[in-house]
Design a protein around this motif. Structure first.
Motif, mmCIF file in Angstrom:
data_model
loop_
_atom_site.group_PDB
_atom_site.id
_atom_site.type_symbol
_atom_site.label_atom_id
_atom_site.label_comp_id
_atom_site.label_asym_id
_atom_site.label_seq_id
_atom_site.Cartn_x
_atom_site.Cartn_y
_atom_site.Cartn_z
ATOM 1 N N ARG A 282 -31.132 30.736 -0.071
ATOM 2 C CA ARG A 282 -31.636 29.407 0.287
ATOM 3 C C ARG A 282 -32.434 28.842 -0.869
ATOM 4 N NH1 ARG A 282 -35.227 27.616 5.570
ATOM 5 N NH2 ARG A 282 -35.346 25.379 5.043
ATOM 6 N N ILE A 283 -32.103 27.627 -1.311
ATOM 7 C CA ILE A 283 -32.859 26.998 -2.394
ATOM 8 C C ILE A 283 -33.523 25.739 -1.861
ATOM 9 C CG2 ILE A 283 -30.672 26.011 -3.266
ATOM 10 C CD1 ILE A 283 -32.082 25.878 -6.054
ATOM 11 N N THR A 284 -34.850 25.661 -2.043
ATOM 12 C CA THR A 284 -35.618 24.479 -1.650
ATOM 13 C C THR A 284 -36.231 23.911 -2.924
ATOM 14 O OG1 THR A 284 -36.155 25.679 0.360
ATOM 15 C CG2 THR A 284 -37.388 23.652 -0.068
ATOM 16 N N ALA A 285 -35.835 22.680 -3.231
ATOM 17 C CA ALA A 285 -36.225 22.142 -4.542
ATOM 18 C C ALA A 285 -37.524 21.354 -4.433
ATOM 19 C CB ALA A 285 -35.119 21.252 -5.057
ATOM 20 N N THR A 286 -38.256 21.444 -5.501
ATOM 21 C CA THR A 286 -39.513 20.716 -5.586
ATOM 22 C C THR A 286 -39.225 19.240 -5.870
ATOM 23 O OG1 THR A 286 -41.478 20.507 -6.922
ATOM 24 C CG2 THR A 286 -39.541 21.316 -8.049
ATOM 25 N N GLU A 287 -40.215 18.390 -5.637
ATOM 26 C CA GLU A 287 -40.002 16.950 -5.833
ATOM 27 C C GLU A 287 -39.554 16.654 -7.274
ATOM 28 O OE1 GLU A 287 -39.452 16.025 -2.602
ATOM 29 O OE2 GLU A 287 -39.456 14.353 -4.001
ATOM 30 N N LYS A 288 -40.208 17.292 -8.222
ATOM 31 C CA LYS A 288 -39.846 17.000 -9.624
ATOM 32 C C LYS A 288 -39.701 18.332 -10.352
ATOM 33 C CE LYS A 288 -39.224 14.193 -13.129
ATOM 34 N NZ LYS A 288 -37.921 13.506 -13.183
ATOM 35 N N LEU A 289 -38.550 18.565 -10.932
ATOM 36 C CA LEU A 289 -38.309 19.827 -11.658
ATOM 37 C C LEU A 289 -39.164 19.866 -12.920
ATOM 38 C CD1 LEU A 289 -34.397 19.893 -11.457
ATOM 39 C CD2 LEU A 289 -36.000 21.189 -10.032
ATOM 40 N N ARG A 290 -39.608 21.065 -13.259
ATOM 41 C CA ARG A 290 -40.297 21.247 -14.544
ATOM 42 C C ARG A 290 -39.248 21.642 -15.585
ATOM 43 N NH1 ARG A 290 -43.773 24.074 -11.085
ATOM 44 N NH2 ARG A 290 -42.895 26.104 -11.680
ATOM 45 N N ALA A 291 -39.461 21.243 -16.817
ATOM 46 C CA ALA A 291 -38.507 21.610 -17.876
ATOM 47 C C ALA A 291 -38.432 23.131 -17.987
ATOM 48 C CB ALA A 291 -38.957 21.000 -19.203
ATOM 49 N N MET A 292 -37.214 23.632 -18.264
ATOM 50 C CA MET A 292 -37.048 25.095 -18.378
ATOM 51 C C MET A 292 -37.232 25.506 -19.836
ATOM 52 S SD MET A 292 -33.678 24.880 -16.124
ATOM 53 C CE MET A 292 -33.724 23.428 -15.113
ATOM 54 N N SER A 293 -37.519 26.792 -20.020
ATOM 55 C CA SER A 293 -37.628 27.285 -21.418
ATOM 56 C C SER A 293 -36.219 27.256 -22.017
ATOM 57 C CB SER A 293 -38.150 28.721 -21.377
ATOM 58 O OG SER A 293 -37.240 29.490 -20.597
ATOM 59 N N THR A 294 -36.063 27.837 -23.124
ATOM 60 C CA THR A 294 -34.768 27.783 -23.820
ATOM 61 C C THR A 294 -33.649 28.365 -22.969
ATOM 62 O OG1 THR A 294 -35.950 28.037 -25.875
ATOM 63 C CG2 THR A 294 -33.595 28.513 -25.944
ATOM 64 N N ILE A 295 -32.539 27.651 -22.894
ATOM 65 C CA ILE A 295 -31.353 28.144 -22.179
ATOM 66 C C ILE A 295 -30.336 28.563 -23.238
ATOM 67 C CG2 ILE A 295 -29.473 27.506 -20.615
ATOM 68 C CD1 ILE A 295 -31.482 25.304 -19.559
ATOM 69 N N ARG A 296 -30.130 29.852 -23.357
ATOM 70 C CA ARG A 296 -29.211 30.363 -24.391
ATOM 71 C C ARG A 296 -28.035 31.046 -23.687
ATOM 72 N NH1 ARG A 296 -32.539 32.758 -27.199
ATOM 73 N NH2 ARG A 296 -32.517 31.741 -29.216
ATOM 74 N N THR A 297 -26.826 30.564 -23.868
ATOM 75 C CA THR A 297 -25.683 31.184 -23.174
ATOM 76 C C THR A 297 -25.350 32.502 -23.871
ATOM 77 O OG1 THR A 297 -24.005 30.076 -24.545
ATOM 78 C CG2 THR A 297 -24.761 28.923 -22.560
ATOM 79 N N MET A 298 -25.043 33.503 -23.049
ATOM 80 C CA MET A 298 -24.749 34.847 -23.570
ATOM 81 C C MET A 298 -23.660 35.489 -22.711
ATOM 82 S SD MET A 298 -26.767 35.493 -26.082
ATOM 83 C CE MET A 298 -26.977 37.266 -26.260
ATOM 84 N N PRO A 299 -22.967 36.520 -23.228
ATOM 85 C CA PRO A 299 -22.091 37.294 -22.352
ATOM 86 C C PRO A 299 -22.899 37.875 -21.196
ATOM 87 C CG PRO A 299 -21.722 37.846 -24.657
ATOM 88 C CD PRO A 299 -22.943 36.983 -24.616
ATOM 89 N N TYR A 300 -22.227 38.137 -20.066
ATOM 90 C CA TYR A 300 -22.920 38.733 -18.917
ATOM 91 C C TYR A 300 -23.568 40.051 -19.333
ATOM 92 C CZ TYR A 300 -23.598 39.998 -14.023
ATOM 93 O OH TYR A 300 -24.164 40.306 -12.810
#
Ligand code: EPZ
Length: 424
Positions: A282-300
């Motif tokens: 279950r995901i309940t979202a906040t009114e305003k998202l905070r910026a995320m740290s670095t998103i670096r795509t990687m192999p699983y």
């Protein structure tokens, strides 16, 4: 014309069932060519990529029956080792048939899959690995010709990159090679483990799938089996991020939380509340998202490249600046100019995108550039104020089963406008 019309700004609420994994069903269906007999594959999503795979199976001589999400493949009779161009071109990942046909018949000929919207998609790792198993491969005029004059022999194969497709081709082929194969630097994606589980049900002897080193003890032949495809972790991520960008409250059914750890962690970092219980989330979202740290795509098990565009939509409406680094594919930012038409503030330099969150996205008329980029634009339309149009839906239809009806069931206002069917 084939487009979505989305009236954005509505909060998503309710429960959504997550489809079976496209990237698990595709290699498993191809592997049925080697698993001689009747194979019953459950939880197969109804997608155009699945249809393309079924067309190839039928061309090869398999009898295929589709009943909702169950696909039955009787591979008793295989009548050819050649896949014609028009069937190969329908789907880029049909290269997975190379190993399957070679393992069953000892020969294979098909056209090179060619690049696609997100990159050149070379198959050198596939071909080098198959050569290590005894295949002789020539490439001529955009076609691959493979034969195994001395049959297939097990070997030690070390991948320079943990390629998902190359790992799958090795698993399927090495199952019926003489002797043992050790695959080093194998891909560790959950879809690899699901394929290995299916092959083992068919009599294969694979150990270590899901880790970096996989051992395959060759057997003389494989028989048919029944299998349930795992849930689609990227589709799960899609609905989670749809809830996040619409400040929604959504329950996902049929997820494996361990498969989407990096996505869950980033959404929690941005302020969403996520609770998991067995195969529900279950995901309940906040009114305003905070910026995320670095998103670096990687192999699983790193952050999945297939969720990069989706997460970029969330970054576009978050408070603050996020940095997205795409390390897997060389041109997987084609959704950026389309997101900017919604008013997103994104700067791209090579494989790095700097995303400054804006207070509100505004409706736009955009074209899906590829499968996951198209889904990211739909999410932007759900978040944006006003009437959004998303065109080129054929990209999205490759990977999302009943996308618009599932979003409508969550409260979205999204309609699909089809071309008038003209007779004749
Ligand atoms: C699979 O593609 C998935 N497709 C992709 O999902 C996914 O993005 C990708 O794995 C990475 O997770 C299917 O499973 C059908 P790779 P695949 O071989 O097997 C390079 C989606 O949206 N490479 O792991 O093609 C390649 O160029 C799709 O559902 C070589 O250089 O991925 C890329 O840069 C998109 N030589 C990197 O490795 C090779 O022989 C990863 O490719 C093979 C790959």
């Amino acid at each position: 014309m084939n487009e979505y019309r989305i009236a954005g700004g509505r909060r998503l609420q309710g429960t959504v069932h997550v489809q079976g994994a496209k990237n698990s069903a595709l290699p498993i269906l191809a592997a049925c060519v080697v698993c001689r007999g009747v194979n019953v594959i459950h939880n197969c999503p109804q997608l155009s990529d699945i249809d393309a795979t079924i067309n190839i199976l039928r061309h090869l001589g398999c009898k295929v029956k589709v009943e909702a999400n169950t696909v039955t493949v009787d591979s008793t009779d295989i009548v050819t080792d050649h896949v014609p161009d028009h069937l190969m071109q329908e789907m880029r990942s049909s290269v997975i048939f190379l190993g399957a046909i070679a393992a069953r018949t000892g020969n294979a000929s098909l056209s090179l899959p060619g690049g696609c919207e997100i990159g050149l998609r070379p198959i050198d790792l596939h071909l080098d690995a198959l050569r290590k198993l005894g295949a002789q491969i020539t490439e001529e005029g955009g076609h691959i010709y493979l034969d195994c004059p001395q049959g297939l022999q097990g070997n030690v194969i070390s991948l320079s990159f943990p390629s998902v497709g190359a790992t799958e081709n090795v698993l399927i082929t090495a199952c019926v090679a003489k002797g043992t194969t050790t695959l080093v630097n194998a891909a560790r994606e959950p879809e690899i483990s699901d394929l290995a589980d299916f092959l083992n049900r068919c009599g294969a002897r694979i150990s270590g799938a899901g880790e970096g080193i996989i051992t395959i003890e060759g057997v003389s032949s494989l028989h048919g089996a029944e299998h349930i495809v795992i849930p689609d972790r990227i589709v799960a991520a899609t609905y989670m991020i749809a809830a996040a960008v619409t400040h929604g409250d959504v329950i996902l059914q049929n997820v494996i939380p361990a498969h989407i750890g990096p996505v869950t962690a980033l959404l929690q970092e941005s302020g969403c509340d996520i609770a998991v219980k067995e195969k529900k989330l279950r995901i309940t979202a906040t009114e305003k998202l905070r910026a995320m740290s670095t998103i670096r795509t990687m192999p699983y098990p790193g952050f999945p490249t297939d969720a990069q565009a989706l997460m970029m939509t969330a970054c576009s409406v978050a408070n603050g600046t996020s940095v997205v680094i795409e390390t897997i594919f060389e041109s997987r930012f084609r959704h950026v100019p389309e997101l900017c038409r919604f008013g997103a503030d994104i700067l791209v330099d090579g494989r790095i995108a700097v995303v400054k969150g804006v207070s509100q996205l505004l409706a736009a008329n955009v074209a899906a550039p590829d499968l996951r980029g198209g889904a990211a634009l739909v999410l932007a339309g759900l978040a944006a104020e006003g009437q959004t149009v998303v065109r080129e839906l054929q990209h999205i239809d490759r990977g999302y089963e009943a996308f618009e009806s599932r979003l409508c069931n969550l409260g979205a206002d999204i309609r699909r406008i089809e071309d008038e069917k003209t007779d004749g």
